[in-house]
Design a protein around this motif. Structure first.
Motif, PDB file in Angstrom:
ATOM      1  N   ASP A 190       5.066   3.504   6.678  1.00 18.51           N
ATOM      2  CA  ASP A 190       6.517   3.566   6.470  1.00 18.51           C
ATOM      3  C   ASP A 190       7.264   2.935   7.642  1.00 18.51           C
ATOM      4  N   ALA A 191       6.770   3.156   8.860  1.00 19.60           N
ATOM      5  CA  ALA A 191       7.428   2.589  10.041  1.00 19.60           C
ATOM      6  C   ALA A 191       7.385   1.063  10.004  1.00 19.60           C
ATOM      7  N   VAL A 192       6.246   0.503   9.546  1.00 18.84           N
ATOM      8  CA  VAL A 192       6.138  -0.952   9.428  1.00 18.84           C
ATOM      9  C   VAL A 192       7.129  -1.461   8.388  1.00 18.84           C
ATOM     10  N   ASN A 193       7.191  -0.777   7.245  1.00 17.81           N
ATOM     11  CA  ASN A 193       8.080  -1.212   6.164  1.00 17.81           C
ATOM     12  C   ASN A 193       9.553  -1.040   6.517  1.00 17.81           C
ATOM     13  N   ASP A 194       9.869   0.014   7.280  1.00 14.82           N
ATOM     14  CA  ASP A 194      11.269   0.291   7.647  1.00 14.82           C
ATOM     15  C   ASP A 194      11.691  -0.417   8.928  1.00 14.82           C
TER      16      ASP A 194
ATOM     17  N   LEU B 296       0.797  -1.227   0.000  1.00 17.19           N
ATOM     18  CA  LEU B 296       0.000   0.000   0.000  1.00 17.19           C
ATOM     19  C   LEU B 296       0.827   1.273   0.000  1.00 17.19           C
ATOM     20  N   ALA B 297       1.923   1.284   0.756  1.00 19.62           N
ATOM     21  CA  ALA B 297       2.695   2.517   0.925  1.00 19.62           C
ATOM     22  C   ALA B 297       3.111   3.143  -0.407  1.00 19.62           C
ATOM     23  N   PRO B 298       3.729   2.393  -1.330  1.00 16.68           N
ATOM     24  CA  PRO B 298       4.103   3.010  -2.613  1.00 16.68           C
ATOM     25  C   PRO B 298       2.899   3.405  -3.466  1.00 16.68           C
ATOM     26  N   THR B 299       1.805   2.650  -3.339  1.00 18.08           N
ATOM     27  CA  THR B 299       0.594   2.977  -4.109  1.00 18.08           C
ATOM     28  C   THR B 299       0.013   4.319  -3.671  1.00 18.08           C
ATOM     29  N   ILE B 300      -0.055   4.538  -2.352  1.00 18.05           N
ATOM     30  CA  ILE B 300      -0.591   5.800  -1.828  1.00 18.05           C
ATOM     31  C   ILE B 300       0.280   6.971  -2.248  1.00 18.05           C
ATOM     32  N   GLU B 301       1.583   6.766  -2.225  1.00 20.36           N
ATOM     33  CA  GLU B 301       2.502   7.855  -2.587  1.00 20.36           C
ATOM     34  C   GLU B 301       2.417   8.189  -4.065  1.00 20.36           C
ATOM     35  N   GLU B 302       2.246   7.173  -4.896  1.00 20.62           N
ATOM     36  CA  GLU B 302       2.242   7.401  -6.343  1.00 20.62           C
ATOM     37  C   GLU B 302       0.877   7.821  -6.871  1.00 20.62           C
ATOM     38  N   TYR B 303      -0.197   7.352  -6.240  1.00 19.33           N
ATOM     39  CA  TYR B 303      -1.550   7.659  -6.719  1.00 19.33           C
ATOM     40  C   TYR B 303      -2.414   8.210  -5.581  1.00 19.33           C
TER      41      TYR B 303
END
Length: 309
Positions: free
Chosen positions: A197-201, A97-104
């Motif tokens: 982001d915290a979950v992913n990082d 989800l994180a990259p999707t929200i950032e890109e769209y």
């Protein structure tokens, strides 16, 4: 049978964890559909109270028996596999989800708004009969939420830890209310993206603070919310409905970087279709929940009739 039961509960936990990441979709609703809602809420409440009493037992020995009693009531065989499934699904869904929200951003807000709009039917239906009092409470709550979400957005790139803890404490209250999304609470406050982001990082400081806030919220606010639902059911759910409706301002697809609302631009039709897709997804879930609950109620009534004979 035990292994099969664990597998089923792992899948249940994965479903709940996946939808908890998506603003507008309620993990409580999925828990109801899969038949583990009461077990999760009761066991989580007993777990938190047991841990707190055990900590107090370090100073006061008389608290230790009460702590053991609460911990004994936890359905560990159900709670552990559900928790593992939720954790795994949250990690995977966050990465997607994180990259999707950032890109769209416009497209994702449209989908999330559709999910929330359809979810409004759940607390609104649970109110029962809407009278003048319930309507007024919902309107006041909606106006308050609309104004609050119109305040300047926090700097969500690096939210302070106290805000993370407080946000988690309020978001965990959504567990009690099927139809209310904990992730939506994070969106409204402005820390949804940083939490993904915290979950992913694997930001352990952020995540530890979030978990601590959730535990405090579960121990304090959830019990209060359960009391309100028991003693002021219609009024509490009317306020919840209003808060959700007013907070939709945060999910208007077209916004400036500061969060100010803007007029639709570009090709509007795909955005409308994404919104409708979100509405359809939650509507299907609500219909499924309604059918399952009615079937269970009918079975329970049949059992009562059989017992009387």
């Amino acid at each position: 049978m035990t292994a099969l039961r664990w597998l089923v509960d792992l899948i249940r936990g994965a479903l709940i964890g996946t939808v908890e990441i998506i603003p507008g979709v309620s993990g409580g609703t999925v828990a109801l559909i899969t038949g583990v809602y009461e077990t999760i809420i009761t066991s989580a409440g007993n777990l938190v109270r047991g841990v707190l009493l055990a900590l107090g037992g370090i100073v006061r020995a008389d608290l230790r028996p009460r702590a053991r009693e609460h911990l004994r009531l936890v359905r560990w065989g159900v709670l552990i596999p559900i928790g593992i499934g939720m954790l795994g699904a949250i990690v995977l869904a966050s990465a997607l989800l994180a990259p999707t929200i950032e890109e769209y951003p416009v497209e994702t807000r449209a989908v999330f708004a559709g999910l929330i709009v359809a979810s409004l039917v759940v607390p609104a239906r649970m109110v029962g009969r809407w009278g003048v009092r319930e309507v007024l409470l919902a309107l006041v709550a909606a106006i308050a939420a609309f104004l609050l979400t119109g305040l300047p957005a926090v700097d969500d790139a690096d939210p302070s830890l106290w805000l993370v803890a407080v946000s988690a404490a309020f978001a965990v209250c959504a567990l009690v209310l099927p139809g209310v999304s904990g992730s939506f609470v994070l969106v409204v406050i402005g820390i949804y993206a940083p939490t993904l982001d915290a979950v992913n990082d694997r930001d352990l400081v952020y995540l530890g603070t979030f978990v601590l806030g959730a535990i405090v919220g579960l121990a304090a606010f959830v019990s209060t919310l359960q009391w309100l639902l028991a003693h002021h059911h219609a009024a509490t759910l009317a306020v919840m409905t209003g808060l959700m409706a007013g907070s939709l301002r945060a999910l208007w697809p077209w916004q400036s970087e500061s969060g100010a609302l803007e007029a639709p631009t570009g090709d509007v039709l795909p955005i409308v279709l994404l919104f409708l897709a979100g509405v359809a997804a939650v509507s299907a879930m609500v219909i499924a929940e309604t059918l399952i609950v009615r079937r269970r109620e009918a079975a329970a009534a049949q059992d009562e009739v059989s017992a009387e004979r």
